[in-house]
Design a protein around this motif. Structure first.
Motif, PDB file in Angstrom:
ATOM      1  N   ALA A 152     -20.972 -15.721 -35.671  1.00 55.04           N
ATOM      2  CA  ALA A 152     -20.063 -16.705 -35.054  1.00 55.04           C
ATOM      3  C   ALA A 152     -18.573 -16.112 -35.081  1.00 55.04           C
ATOM      4  N   ILE A 153     -18.114 -15.702 -36.305  1.00 58.52           N
ATOM      5  CA  ILE A 153     -16.845 -15.288 -36.361  1.00 58.52           C
ATOM      6  C   ILE A 153     -16.450 -14.006 -35.443  1.00 58.52           C
ATOM      7  N   VAL A 154     -17.641 -13.188 -35.258  1.00 60.78           N
ATOM      8  CA  VAL A 154     -17.341 -12.116 -34.530  1.00 60.78           C
ATOM      9  C   VAL A 154     -17.079 -12.395 -32.992  1.00 60.78           C
ATOM     10  N   GLY A 155     -17.876 -13.507 -32.636  1.00 63.21           N
ATOM     11  CA  GLY A 155     -17.675 -13.916 -31.324  1.00 63.21           C
ATOM     12  C   GLY A 155     -16.404 -14.558 -30.990  1.00 63.21           C
ATOM     13  N   TRP A 156     -15.811 -15.303 -32.023  1.00 60.63           N
ATOM     14  CA  TRP A 156     -14.534 -15.794 -32.112  1.00 60.63           C
ATOM     15  C   TRP A 156     -13.675 -14.830 -31.705  1.00 60.63           C
ATOM     16  N   VAL A 157     -13.624 -13.957 -32.741  1.00 56.74           N
ATOM     17  CA  VAL A 157     -12.709 -12.731 -32.737  1.00 56.74           C
ATOM     18  C   VAL A 157     -12.398 -12.174 -31.400  1.00 56.74           C
ATOM     19  N   LEU A 158     -13.856 -11.843 -30.651  1.00 57.95           N
ATOM     20  CA  LEU A 158     -13.868 -10.911 -29.596  1.00 57.95           C
ATOM     21  C   LEU A 158     -13.228 -11.747 -28.283  1.00 57.95           C
ATOM     22  N   VAL A 159     -13.411 -12.627 -28.308  1.00 57.84           N
ATOM     23  CA  VAL A 159     -13.034 -13.540 -27.057  1.00 57.84           C
ATOM     24  C   VAL A 159     -11.550 -14.037 -27.307  1.00 57.84           C
ATOM     25  N   MET A 239     -22.340 -15.844 -29.256  1.00 57.53           N
ATOM     26  CA  MET A 239     -22.067 -16.748 -28.165  1.00 57.53           C
ATOM     27  C   MET A 239     -21.533 -18.184 -28.507  1.00 57.53           C
ATOM     28  N   LEU A 240     -22.186 -18.793 -29.662  1.00 56.45           N
ATOM     29  CA  LEU A 240     -21.630 -20.157 -30.121  1.00 56.45           C
ATOM     30  C   LEU A 240     -20.275 -19.889 -30.695  1.00 56.45           C
ATOM     31  N   GLY A 241     -19.808 -19.009 -31.387  1.00 53.40           N
ATOM     32  CA  GLY A 241     -18.472 -18.786 -31.572  1.00 53.40           C
ATOM     33  C   GLY A 241     -17.617 -18.821 -30.524  1.00 53.40           C
ATOM     34  N   ALA A 242     -17.916 -17.853 -29.450  1.00 59.63           N
ATOM     35  CA  ALA A 242     -17.113 -17.987 -28.269  1.00 59.63           C
ATOM     36  C   ALA A 242     -16.796 -19.206 -27.482  1.00 59.63           C
ATOM     37  N   MET A 243     -17.976 -20.216 -27.739  1.00 55.70           N
ATOM     38  CA  MET A 243     -17.681 -21.521 -27.132  1.00 55.70           C
ATOM     39  C   MET A 243     -16.861 -22.396 -28.195  1.00 55.70           C
ATOM     40  N   VAL A 244     -17.134 -22.210 -29.432  1.00 57.20           N
ATOM     41  CA  VAL A 244     -16.229 -23.016 -30.198  1.00 57.20           C
ATOM     42  C   VAL A 244     -14.863 -22.592 -30.114  1.00 57.20           C
ATOM     43  N   TRP A 245     -14.537 -21.321 -29.730  1.00 55.42           N
ATOM     44  CA  TRP A 245     -13.037 -20.654 -29.462  1.00 55.42           C
ATOM     45  C   TRP A 245     -12.617 -21.741 -28.191  1.00 55.42           C
ATOM     46  N   LEU A 246     -13.351 -21.472 -27.179  1.00 52.76           N
ATOM     47  CA  LEU A 246     -13.046 -22.180 -25.876  1.00 52.76           C
ATOM     48  C   LEU A 246     -12.494 -23.584 -25.947  1.00 52.76           C
TER      49      LEU A 246
END
Length: 363
Positions: A152-159, A239-246
């Motif tokens: 989740a952290i990786v997804g957030w950081v990437l996006v 994928m979840l981390g990316a949506m949380v970032w959004l």
């Protein structure tokens, strides 16, 4: 059974002792009766003990049997079976023969037959078996949890570094209007409730099929030393981390968390257990210890299979929660309450619920 009763029972079968068409003398009948009575008296104590053990097992399973009786059960069964064989060959009285046939049949089911039916197994599964299996793979659960949080952290950081990663992590069908650049009102609309429950049952079936497929895949990939299972967990959580970032970018992180918690506390917990079950098999194969790889994989597979049966049940619950309460219950507090209740339930069931009759095994 009195000697006189035995005499009466034997008289109808006495031809088998002395030949067809032969009329038995009273002395012969009395001799056969005494032989049958002696045979019964010499073995009756063992028969009665076996009958008592079998009756206890039929009423309450192994929990009602002490260690001495449990150890004696196979020998007592063989003794009764041998007595039945002798009784048939020597044509002992019908009452003894009928009693032994019934006793041996009942004892066979307890010694060699299935220990319990489906409902008995399912009751034991829910009342200790499932939670015990989850506790036994605690190390794999910890590893899988660490991997999921990292994903989740990786997804957030990437996006956050490059929004193009969002489209690589989140499929078009799942993204819908939830894409970078969407307005706050558009994103908020995706969190709203439905006007009615019409069609939600079909939606629940679809969600169950999708969620169960992810869990089974995470479990099945465990044979490759658990690495593919961990990679699948990372992808799903990225994928979840990316949506949380959004949503957090539009100050909707709290609302999105409430929307997700309704079913997410059950669904994500189930995915966690599925990944841990797959990892448990892979880790056992990679580090079998003193066992052979096949033996280690077989033992881990049986334990993980119990976990996976429960995961499927969790996916049913998650699908119902996602299709109904999440779509029909409004209010951030209400949604968090539902998610919190289920999270508390799962944690208590797996880690606090320990029935006294359940034997605790360790890795």
């Amino acid at each position: 059974m009195k000697a006189a009763e035995v005499t009466s029972a034997v008289s109808g079968r006495i031809g088998s002792f002395f030949g067809r068409g032969t009329v038995a003398a009273p002395a012969d009948i009395e001799s056969a009766a005494l032989r049958s009575d002696k045979f019964r008296l010499e073995r009756e104590a063992d028969w009665r003990r076996l009958e008592d053990i079998v009756a206890k097992m039929e009423r309450g399973g192994l929990r009602r049997i002490d260690d001495a009786d449990l150890l004696a059960l196979p020998a007592l069964y063989r003794t009764a079976a041998s007595s039945l064989s002798v009784a048939r060959e020597t044509s002992l009285d019908s009452a003894t023969l009928t009693y032994l046939e019934s006793l041996v049949q009942r004892a066979w089911f307890q010694v060699y037959g299935p220990r319990k039916g489906f409902f008995g197994w399912f009751r034991e599964f829910l009342l200790g078996g499932w939670s015990r299996a989850v506790r036994e793979i605690w190390l794999d659960v910890c590893i899988a949890l660490f991997v999921m949080v990292t994903g989740a952290i990786v997804g957030w950081v990437l996006v956050s570094q490059n929004t193009d990663w969002y489209y690589r992590l989140v499929s078009t069908s799942m993204a819908d209007n939830r894409v970078p650049g969407a307005s706050r009102e558009t994103l908020m609309q995706t969190l709203q409730v439905e006007d009615s429950a019409g069609g939600l049952s079909g939606f629940a079936a679809f969600l169950f099929s999708n969620n169960a497929g992810v869990c089974i895949l995470a479990f099945a990939l465990g044979f490759a030393f658990g690495i593919p299972s961990l990679m699948l967990l990372i992808h799903n959580m990225a994928m979840l981390g990316a949506m949380v970032w959004l949503f957090a970018g539009q100050d909707l992180g709290w609302e999105f968390g409430a929307w997700l918690s309704v079913h997410g506390t059950t669904e994500l917990f189930g995915i966690l257990l599925a990944g841990a079950a797959g990892l448990h098999i892979g880790r056992s194969m990679a580090f079998p210890g003193t066992r052979s790889i096949l033996e280690a994989a077989s033992e881990a597979g049986r334990r993980s299979a119990v976990v996976m049966v429960g995961v499927v049940l969790m996916m049913v619950v998650a699908a119902l929660l996602e299709a109904f309460p999440r779509q029909l219950v409004a209010g951030t507090d209400s949604r968090y309450l539902i998610g919190g209740v289920f999270l508390t339930f799962w944690l208590a069931y797996f880690y606090l619920y320990r029935p006294d009759h359940a034997d605790e095994d360790t890795l």
